[in-house]
Design a protein around this motif. Structure first.
Motif, mmCIF file in Angstrom:
data_model
loop_
_atom_site.group_PDB
_atom_site.id
_atom_site.type_symbol
_atom_site.label_atom_id
_atom_site.label_comp_id
_atom_site.label_asym_id
_atom_site.label_seq_id
_atom_site.Cartn_x
_atom_site.Cartn_y
_atom_site.Cartn_z
ATOM 1 N N LEU A 72 10.319 -34.412 26.778
ATOM 2 C CA LEU A 72 9.866 -34.452 25.385
ATOM 3 C C LEU A 72 8.886 -33.308 25.156
ATOM 4 C CD1 LEU A 72 9.560 -35.840 22.592
ATOM 5 C CD2 LEU A 72 7.681 -37.179 23.591
ATOM 6 N N LEU A 73 9.167 -32.448 24.167
ATOM 7 C CA LEU A 73 8.282 -31.338 23.789
ATOM 8 C C LEU A 73 7.689 -31.658 22.427
ATOM 9 C CD1 LEU A 73 7.239 -28.421 24.335
ATOM 10 C CD2 LEU A 73 9.258 -27.610 23.087
ATOM 11 N N ALA A 74 6.332 -31.684 22.332
ATOM 12 C CA ALA A 74 5.651 -31.997 21.066
ATOM 13 C C ALA A 74 4.550 -30.963 20.799
ATOM 14 C CB ALA A 74 5.059 -33.405 21.121
ATOM 15 N N PRO A 75 4.919 -29.743 20.393
ATOM 16 C CA PRO A 75 3.920 -28.688 20.162
ATOM 17 C C PRO A 75 3.064 -28.973 18.912
ATOM 18 C CG PRO A 75 6.078 -27.975 19.427
ATOM 19 C CD PRO A 75 6.283 -29.302 20.099
ATOM 20 N N VAL A 76 1.854 -28.440 18.897
ATOM 21 C CA VAL A 76 0.952 -28.559 17.741
ATOM 22 C C VAL A 76 0.348 -27.180 17.443
ATOM 23 C CG1 VAL A 76 0.381 -30.956 18.283
ATOM 24 C CG2 VAL A 76 -1.098 -29.107 19.139
ATOM 25 N N TYR A 77 -0.144 -27.021 16.209
ATOM 26 C CA TYR A 77 -0.866 -25.792 15.853
ATOM 27 C C TYR A 77 -2.354 -26.114 15.854
ATOM 28 C CZ TYR A 77 -2.400 -21.631 13.375
ATOM 29 O OH TYR A 77 -3.050 -20.490 13.023
ATOM 30 N N TYR A 97 2.412 -33.752 15.701
ATOM 31 C CA TYR A 97 2.389 -35.182 16.031
ATOM 32 C C TYR A 97 1.062 -35.571 16.646
ATOM 33 C CZ TYR A 97 7.429 -35.520 15.258
ATOM 34 O OH TYR A 97 8.666 -35.521 14.700
ATOM 35 N N ASP A 98 0.659 -36.798 16.388
ATOM 36 C CA ASP A 98 -0.580 -37.323 16.946
ATOM 37 C C ASP A 98 -0.484 -37.298 18.472
ATOM 38 O OD1 ASP A 98 -2.767 -38.882 17.780
ATOM 39 O OD2 ASP A 98 -2.730 -40.037 15.919
ATOM 40 N N LEU A 99 -1.455 -36.632 19.124
ATOM 41 C CA LEU A 99 -1.429 -36.532 20.579
ATOM 42 C C LEU A 99 -1.578 -37.893 21.246
ATOM 43 C CD1 LEU A 99 -3.574 -33.316 21.213
ATOM 44 C CD2 LEU A 99 -1.095 -33.579 21.227
ATOM 45 N N GLY A 100 -2.167 -38.877 20.517
ATOM 46 C CA GLY A 100 -2.282 -40.226 21.071
ATOM 47 C C GLY A 100 -0.927 -40.902 21.220
ATOM 48 N N ASN A 101 0.057 -40.451 20.437
ATOM 49 C CA ASN A 101 1.405 -41.025 20.530
ATOM 50 C C ASN A 101 2.318 -40.244 21.467
ATOM 51 O OD1 ASN A 101 0.785 -43.041 18.662
ATOM 52 N ND2 ASN A 101 1.307 -41.722 16.930
ATOM 53 N N THR A 102 2.162 -38.927 21.487
ATOM 54 C CA THR A 102 3.098 -38.093 22.258
ATOM 55 C C THR A 102 2.530 -37.624 23.585
ATOM 56 O OG1 THR A 102 2.339 -36.033 21.225
ATOM 57 C CG2 THR A 102 4.076 -37.270 20.096
ATOM 58 N N ASN A 103 1.173 -37.619 23.709
ATOM 59 C CA ASN A 103 0.528 -37.058 24.904
ATOM 60 C C ASN A 103 0.908 -35.605 25.126
ATOM 61 O OD1 ASN A 103 -0.972 -39.341 25.698
ATOM 62 N ND2 ASN A 103 0.879 -40.223 26.626
ATOM 63 N N GLY A 104 1.389 -34.972 24.071
ATOM 64 C CA GLY A 104 1.737 -33.561 24.158
ATOM 65 C C GLY A 104 3.107 -33.312 24.744
ATOM 66 N N GLY A 105 3.772 -34.370 25.235
ATOM 67 C CA GLY A 105 5.104 -34.211 25.826
ATOM 68 C C GLY A 105 5.321 -35.262 26.905
ATOM 69 N N ALA A 106 6.477 -35.265 27.452
ATOM 70 C CA ALA A 106 6.810 -36.204 28.531
ATOM 71 C C ALA A 106 7.810 -35.536 29.462
ATOM 72 C CB ALA A 106 7.388 -37.490 27.970
ATOM 73 N N TYR A 107 7.595 -35.689 30.766
ATOM 74 C CA TYR A 107 8.448 -35.083 31.791
ATOM 75 C C TYR A 107 8.693 -36.162 32.846
ATOM 76 C CZ TYR A 107 6.216 -31.288 29.299
ATOM 77 O OH TYR A 107 5.713 -30.505 28.294
ATOM 78 N N GLN A 108 9.903 -36.707 32.837
ATOM 79 C CA GLN A 108 10.206 -37.822 33.732
ATOM 80 C C GLN A 108 11.511 -37.568 34.482
ATOM 81 O OE1 GLN A 108 10.362 -41.039 30.920
ATOM 82 N NE2 GLN A 108 8.223 -41.633 31.272
ATOM 83 N N ALA A 109 11.497 -37.928 35.740
ATOM 84 C CA ALA A 109 12.703 -37.941 36.569
ATOM 85 C C ALA A 109 12.519 -39.107 37.537
ATOM 86 C CB ALA A 109 12.888 -36.627 37.302
ATOM 87 N N LEU A 110 13.140 -40.264 37.212
ATOM 88 C CA LEU A 110 12.849 -41.503 37.942
ATOM 89 C C LEU A 110 14.101 -42.074 38.593
ATOM 90 C CD1 LEU A 110 10.604 -43.244 35.263
ATOM 91 C CD2 LEU A 110 9.840 -41.973 37.276
ATOM 92 N N LEU A 111 13.938 -42.608 39.788
ATOM 93 C CA LEU A 111 14.960 -43.360 40.488
ATOM 94 C C LEU A 111 14.502 -44.821 40.479
ATOM 95 C CD1 LEU A 111 17.615 -42.936 42.052
ATOM 96 C CD2 LEU A 111 16.256 -42.926 44.166
#
Length: 426
Positions: A72-77, A97-111
């Motif tokens: 998930l990519l959530a860039p801000v100005y 987007y509100d950083l409290g909701n997106t945390n600035g992005g998400a990077y997951q690779a889960l087993l």
């Protein structure tokens, strides 16, 4: 040369069963069952339901391993820095987007590993529903084969009727041909009138017409037999005669197995429905990458584990209502079963009564035919001696022909009744 001759003879003997096999009732029944798409369909449905039962057992008991990924990519100005941040770690004044909701992005690779717990009884109950359905399909295939056996046997009996009638017509034609030669000689010597010869010729033509009708009926009924058996070949052969006998009275009808399985299917469906009211506990664990900031990715590999519980507490008394529905359907199956037993008892008694009447009528017809044969033998001698007119001979011959047709019909109907009794006495 001798060895080749012996091999050729052996080869012919090997082919004989294939060439002559389709002359018997047993072979037509076997081929009809093999070619029946309905029987194959029931068997395939049974195989599918057995496979479904194994799938359900795996679903409720076996661990499940999943690989998932998320980006998930959530860039801000950032207005404080007057720049676009693709992966903001922190910002106070910004557009996006509100950083409290997106945390600035998400990077997951889960087993992820998920394992249901304490589900052996639930899985057996749910899988048993498909197992019973497979049994229902197996029994439907048996019933379909039994139905097909009756249909093929009935059609085979009709073919034999046509062939017997044709044989009787040929016998009469042979008798008329013999008498024609005698009458022609008498006419030539002036001992009989030419009208007598004409009368015999007319009768011959009438019997030849009947023979043509019987032969056409045989071809039609024989091809209908091949239709039932699913045989592509349209050649016509003479069928072997068959002797049909009453089967011994059965103590328990195989038809009742259908009602037993119908009831069992309703009960297993109800039990499978009620499994959703049992607590479902599962263990889960996952490992891999779970981060929301690119520079921190190397430090965000880890694992987690836990338990999940699902328990249906209240759903508007659906369990109770579904039980009432199942009980009502079970009562219907019970009613159908009792009605079948009553009807089948009366049905078989009725057939046996009709068979007794046919046996008496067949004996009478047989005696009549024997009497006509004796009379015709006497008439043939009297014609030769000039003591009897051809008209009297023809009248007796017609009466015999009609009696023989009735005799064949009586035998056919008797065999059809026996086949019907055997069909229900099963």
């Amino acid at each position: 040369m001798l060895s080749k001759f012996i091999v050729a003879i052996l080869f012919c003997f090997l082919l004989l069963p294939k060439v002559y096999a389709q002359n018997t009732l047993t072979e037509y029944i076997r081929i009809a069952k093999e070619n029946s798409p309905l029987i194959r369909d029931f068997k395939n449905q049974s195989i599918a339901n057995k496979a479904e039962a194994e799938r359900l057992k795996a679903l409720f008991n076996k661990p499940r391993l999943d690989l998932s990924g998320n980006y998930l990519l959530a860039p801000v100005y950032n207005t404080d820095k007057n720049q676009l941040e693709l992966n903001p770690k922190s910002a106070v004044n910004y557009y996006g987007y509100d950083l409290g909701n997106t945390n600035g992005g998400a990077y997951q690779a889960l087993l992820t590993l998920t394992r249901p717990l304490f589900n052996s009884r639930v899985s057996e109950t749910v899988a048993n529903q498909s197992v019973v359905t497979a049994e229902v399909n197996d029994n439907a295939a048996i019933l379909s084969a039994h139905d097909l056996e009756k249909l093929v046997t009935d059609q085979y009996i009709l073919c034999l009727q046509d062939n017997k009638q044709a044989d009787y017509a040929r016998d009469i034609l042979a008798l008329l041909a013999q008498q024609t030669g005698i009458v022609r000689k008498f006419v030539e010597h002036g001992l009989l009138k030419s009208s007598d010869l004409t009368l015999i010729n007319i009768e011959q033509e009438g019997i030849q017409g009947l023979l043509a009708t019987y032969e056409a009926n045989y071809r039609r009924d024989f091809l209908d037999l091949k239709l039932l058996a699913g045989i592509k070949d349209t050649s016509v052969v003479i069928l072997d005669s068959v002797s049909i006998h009453l089967t011994t009275e059965v103590s328990t009808s195989a038809y009742l197995n259908k009602y037993r399985l119908d009831s069992l299917a309703l009960e297993t469906t109800q039990k499978a429905f009620e499994t959703k009211y049992k607590p479902q506990i599962s263990f889960f664990t996952n490992t891999g990458l779970n981060a929301n900031y690119i520079p921190a990715i190397p430090n965000r590999f880890g694992l987690s584990a836990g338990l999940s519980l699902t328990w249906n507490i209240l759903d508007g008394r659906q369990k109770y209502l579904n039980r009432n529905k199942t009980n009502a359907l079970l009562n219907s199956v019970k009613g159908y079963k009792e009605n079948f037993q009553t009807q089948n008892t009366v049905r078989k008694a009725k057939i046996l009564t009709e068979l007794s009447a046919y046996d008496n009528r067949i004996k009478i017809a047989r005696r009549q035919i024997d009497g006509y044969n004796e009379l015709l033998n006497a008439y043939k001698r009297q014609i030769i001696q000039g003591e009897l007119s051809v008209i009297d001979f023809i009248n007796v011959l017609k009466n015999k022909s009609a009696t023989e047709r009735d005799y064949v019909l009586l035998q056919t109907n008797r065999n059809l009744l026996i086949n019907s009794y055997n069909y229900w006495n099963w």
